[in-house]
Design a protein around this motif. Sequence first.
Motif, PDB file in Angstrom:
ATOM      1  N   CYS A  24       0.843  -1.191   0.000  1.00 30.96           N
ATOM      2  CA  CYS A  24       0.000   0.000   0.000  1.00 30.96           C
ATOM      3  C   CYS A  24       0.877   1.240   0.000  1.00 30.96           C
ATOM      4  CB  CYS A  24      -0.907  -0.017   1.232  1.00 30.96           C
ATOM      5  SG  CYS A  24      -1.885   1.483   1.441  1.00 30.96           S
ATOM      6  N   ALA A  25       0.615   2.158  -0.896  1.00 31.75           N
ATOM      7  CA  ALA A  25       1.384   3.400  -0.963  1.00 31.75           C
ATOM      8  C   ALA A  25       0.452   4.519  -1.386  1.00 31.75           C
ATOM      9  CB  ALA A  25       2.545   3.266  -1.938  1.00 31.75           C
ATOM     10  N   VAL A  26       0.411   5.567  -0.578  1.00 31.81           N
ATOM     11  CA  VAL A  26      -0.438   6.709  -0.901  1.00 31.81           C
ATOM     12  C   VAL A  26       0.281   7.582  -1.919  1.00 31.81           C
ATOM     13  CG1 VAL A  26      -1.567   6.662   1.346  1.00 31.81           C
ATOM     14  CG2 VAL A  26       0.513   7.999   1.051  1.00 31.81           C
ATOM     15  N   GLY A  27      -0.436   8.533  -2.461  1.00 32.51           N
ATOM     16  CA  GLY A  27       0.138   9.432  -3.445  1.00 32.51           C
ATOM     17  C   GLY A  27      -0.025   8.920  -4.862  1.00 32.51           C
ATOM     18  N   PRO A  28       0.156   9.798  -5.845  1.00 29.86           N
ATOM     19  CA  PRO A  28      -0.022   9.403  -7.248  1.00 29.86           C
ATOM     20  C   PRO A  28       1.121   8.525  -7.749  1.00 29.86           C
ATOM     21  CG  PRO A  28       0.750  11.667  -7.124  1.00 29.86           C
ATOM     22  CD  PRO A  28       0.493  11.228  -5.710  1.00 29.86           C
ATOM     23  N   ASP A  29       0.789   7.527  -8.557  1.00 25.71           N
ATOM     24  CA  ASP A  29       1.794   6.730  -9.241  1.00 25.71           C
ATOM     25  C   ASP A  29       2.256   7.483 -10.488  1.00 25.71           C
ATOM     26  OD1 ASP A  29       1.649   4.615  -7.411  1.00 25.71           O
ATOM     27  OD2 ASP A  29      -0.052   3.721  -8.474  1.00 25.71           O
ATOM     28  N   ASP A 144       6.268   0.166   6.955  1.00 24.71           N
ATOM     29  CA  ASP A 144       5.886   1.216   6.003  1.00 24.71           C
ATOM     30  C   ASP A 144       4.437   1.001   5.577  1.00 24.71           C
ATOM     31  OD1 ASP A 144       6.222   3.431   4.404  1.00 24.71           O
ATOM     32  OD2 ASP A 144       7.096   2.305   2.748  1.00 24.71           O
ATOM     33  N   LEU A 145       3.506   1.313   6.506  1.00 25.49           N
ATOM     34  CA  LEU A 145       2.105   0.979   6.288  1.00 25.49           C
ATOM     35  C   LEU A 145       1.528   1.662   5.058  1.00 25.49           C
ATOM     36  CD1 LEU A 145       0.737   1.089   9.950  1.00 25.49           C
ATOM     37  CD2 LEU A 145       1.592  -0.866   8.659  1.00 25.49           C
ATOM     38  N   PHE A 146       1.817   2.935   4.886  1.00 18.64           N
ATOM     39  CA  PHE A 146       1.180   3.704   3.813  1.00 18.64           C
ATOM     40  C   PHE A 146       2.174   4.115   2.716  1.00 18.64           C
ATOM     41  CE2 PHE A 146      -1.402   4.208   7.605  1.00 18.64           C
ATOM     42  CZ  PHE A 146      -2.649   3.850   7.130  1.00 18.64           C
ATOM     43  N   GLY A 147       3.333   3.496   2.717  1.00 15.26           N
ATOM     44  CA  GLY A 147       4.264   3.666   1.607  1.00 15.26           C
ATOM     45  C   GLY A 147       5.069   4.937   1.623  1.00 15.26           C
ATOM     46  N   GLY A 148       5.115   5.645   2.760  1.00 22.87           N
ATOM     47  CA  GLY A 148       5.898   6.879   2.790  1.00 22.87           C
ATOM     48  C   GLY A 148       7.375   6.635   2.551  1.00 22.87           C
ATOM     49  N   ARG A 150       8.672   3.966   1.064  1.00 21.81           N
ATOM     50  CA  ARG A 150       8.863   3.485  -0.307  1.00 21.81           C
ATOM     51  C   ARG A 150       8.803   4.635  -1.304  1.00 21.81           C
ATOM     52  NH1 ARG A 150       5.521  -0.408   1.645  1.00 21.81           N
ATOM     53  NH2 ARG A 150       3.725   0.184   0.391  1.00 21.81           N
ATOM     54  N   ARG A 151       7.951   5.615  -1.051  1.00 24.27           N
ATOM     55  CA  ARG A 151       7.930   6.792  -1.926  1.00 24.27           C
ATOM     56  C   ARG A 151       9.244   7.567  -1.796  1.00 24.27           C
ATOM     57  NH1 ARG A 151       4.287   5.889  -5.824  1.00 24.27           N
ATOM     58  NH2 ARG A 151       2.130   5.860  -5.082  1.00 24.27           N
ATOM     59  N   GLU A 152       9.799   7.597  -0.594  1.00 25.42           N
ATOM     60  CA  GLU A 152      11.089   8.263  -0.422  1.00 25.42           C
ATOM     61  C   GLU A 152      12.173   7.539  -1.214  1.00 25.42           C
ATOM     62  OE1 GLU A 152      14.165   9.569   3.190  1.00 25.42           O
ATOM     63  OE2 GLU A 152      12.368   8.381   3.618  1.00 25.42           O
ATOM     64  N   VAL A 153      12.155   6.201  -1.160  1.00 25.27           N
ATOM     65  CA  VAL A 153      13.115   5.421  -1.942  1.00 25.27           C
ATOM     66  C   VAL A 153      12.884   5.647  -3.431  1.00 25.27           C
ATOM     67  CG1 VAL A 153      13.874   3.089  -2.516  1.00 25.27           C
ATOM     68  CG2 VAL A 153      13.386   3.690  -0.139  1.00 25.27           C
ATOM     69  N   GLU A 154      11.627   5.671  -3.843  1.00 26.74           N
ATOM     70  CA  GLU A 154      11.304   5.907  -5.253  1.00 26.74           C
ATOM     71  C   GLU A 154      11.832   7.260  -5.718  1.00 26.74           C
ATOM     72  OE1 GLU A 154       7.276   6.363  -8.043  1.00 26.74           O
ATOM     73  OE2 GLU A 154       7.122   5.642  -5.965  1.00 26.74           O
ATOM     74  N   ALA A 155      11.634   8.280  -4.875  1.00 32.09           N
ATOM     75  CA  ALA A 155      12.140   9.612  -5.219  1.00 32.09           C
ATOM     76  C   ALA A 155      13.661   9.605  -5.299  1.00 32.09           C
ATOM     77  CB  ALA A 155      11.669  10.643  -4.189  1.00 32.09           C
ATOM     78  N   ALA A 156      14.310   8.865  -4.399  1.00 35.72           N
ATOM     79  CA  ALA A 156      15.769   8.797  -4.421  1.00 35.72           C
ATOM     80  C   ALA A 156      16.266   8.084  -5.677  1.00 35.72           C
ATOM     81  CB  ALA A 156      16.273   8.093  -3.168  1.00 35.72           C
ATOM     82  N   GLN A 310       5.216  10.733  -0.351  1.00 37.82           N
ATOM     83  CA  GLN A 310       5.995  10.809   0.880  1.00 37.82           C
ATOM     84  C   GLN A 310       5.371  11.802   1.857  1.00 37.82           C
ATOM     85  OE1 GLN A 310      10.087  11.743   0.103  1.00 37.82           O
ATOM     86  NE2 GLN A 310      10.621  11.927   2.267  1.00 37.82           N
ATOM     87  N   ALA A 311       4.872  12.931   1.342  1.00 39.43           N
ATOM     88  CA  ALA A 311       4.229  13.919   2.212  1.00 39.43           C
ATOM     89  C   ALA A 311       2.855  13.445   2.684  1.00 39.43           C
ATOM     90  CB  ALA A 311       4.111  15.254   1.477  1.00 39.43           C
ATOM     91  N   GLU A 312       2.102  12.760   1.813  1.00 38.94           N
ATOM     92  CA  GLU A 312       0.769  12.295   2.194  1.00 38.94           C
ATOM     93  C   GLU A 312       0.838  11.199   3.247  1.00 38.94           C
ATOM     94  OE1 GLU A 312      -1.518  11.118  -1.150  1.00 38.94           O
ATOM     95  OE2 GLU A 312      -1.828  13.158  -1.889  1.00 38.94           O
ATOM     96  N   ALA A 313       1.885  10.411   3.252  1.00 34.72           N
ATOM     97  CA  ALA A 313       1.993   9.333   4.236  1.00 34.72           C
ATOM     98  C   ALA A 313       2.044   9.865   5.656  1.00 34.72           C
ATOM     99  CB  ALA A 313       3.227   8.488   3.939  1.00 34.72           C
TER     100      ALA A 313
END
Length: 494
Positions: A24-29, A144-148, A150-156, A310-313
Amino acid sequence: MTVSTMRAGRSTVAAALALTLAGCAVGPDYRPPSLALPARYGAEPATQRPARPQLAEWWRNLNDPLLNTLIEEAVAGNLDVASAKAAIREARASRRQAQGGLFPTLDGGAAGSRTKTPSSQSAGGGSSLTTTLQAGFDASWEPDLFGGTRREVEAAVYGEQAAEEELRSTLLTLIGDVAQNYVEARGYQARAALARRTAASQRETAQLTRQKFEAGSSSAVDVSNANGLAAATSAEIPSLEASFAEAVHRLSVLTGRPPTALAPRLAAVRPIPSPRGLPAAGVPADVLLTRPDVRLAERRLAQYTAKIGQAEAALYPSVSLTGSISTTSARIGDLAKRSTIGWSWGPSVNVPLFEGGALRAAVDVAKAQRDQYFVAFRASVLTALEDVENAIVSLRKERERAGRLATSAAAYREATRLSRELYRAGTSDFLDVLDAERSLYTAEDSLLQSRVNSATDYVALQKALGGGWGRPVDPSRPDVVDGAGGPRLAASRR
């Protein structure tokens, strides 16, 4: 700990693991934006079928071995390239740092103390010594319940890819600058040589005019005009030599050397590089794949899209699982045998209830940043298309101009020859010779400048199409290698 508490803790852990594994990851794909691009470049003939451009090592088409060598030396020694390599190493380290947030942490610690206390049973006021040794481990994990994270890793990851595109963009600019400065240096060299030849020819004319003046068949005005024209032509030489020196200085710095390092290698006169044929431009959609600045802008857009999630998480609850185990004894040998062992574990939940709108504002900030990078991506595409269109027009028109200047120079060369012969024979006025020589020098100098412009327009077109360094570049080697590392005693200062 009661049975119900243990069951509740296990349920929380199970739920956390289930949500984490579910991804589960919040925010737009992120999805690459779709842009409407023209089917062909307007500067190319409508009857010509677009051909795929040949961008690999395009500078070899200028047929100058020294230029090829200088470009390779610039790629190896340029300081901007070295800085871009360091930026890639930084981005890779940031990505590894972000990935570390997905895993549990484990810390170990040890402590020891010795306590002296008065003995209450001793009449003489004696004391006793107590030794306490303690060792243990602390562990924690935040699912990482809501993917914050993982979104940080994705951004990196996107940031690392953007740094790699930044290196390609730096190489593209560097190669274009080396080629352009080299062409300009050869142009100044050729123009200075032309000025020397022309001034020498004009001095011969001035000498002939003086002889005719001494013979009574010419006037002092003609002598002064002839000397003035030769001096004016000679006056062009110092400024051309200065411009040549400046181009050499720039080339030296581009290769990572002191400004005068390349002067001996460039001192010999060589012709102005001339490309063979007109390069194919392909179709406008190619710039999305070949232009590193466009690819860089697209990777930045992807990076800041991930930052929204990352911010929405941060708006949602977070769960932490912590545990510790410790052992205490009076002697080191008893820490693992006859010691007091204590342990604890359990989940904790953090729920944001009231943050004064700060978390929502952080999401809005991330979205606004994403929008800025979306606009920047669109602008980079339009700029790329504009660069290609301008370069195609400039190259085609400059080649037309060069052809006409060549015709003009040939005509003025013939006019100068005829006017000198007629002047020697006494059937022509000196003003005809003066005007012919002045026009010839102007036409030949303009032709040389046009050849320089044609070559630089060719370079500009290759840069606009995204032609750069196609070979692998290793950014992993640092420029500064530190000496002794690890913990050590600090040197005493006096």
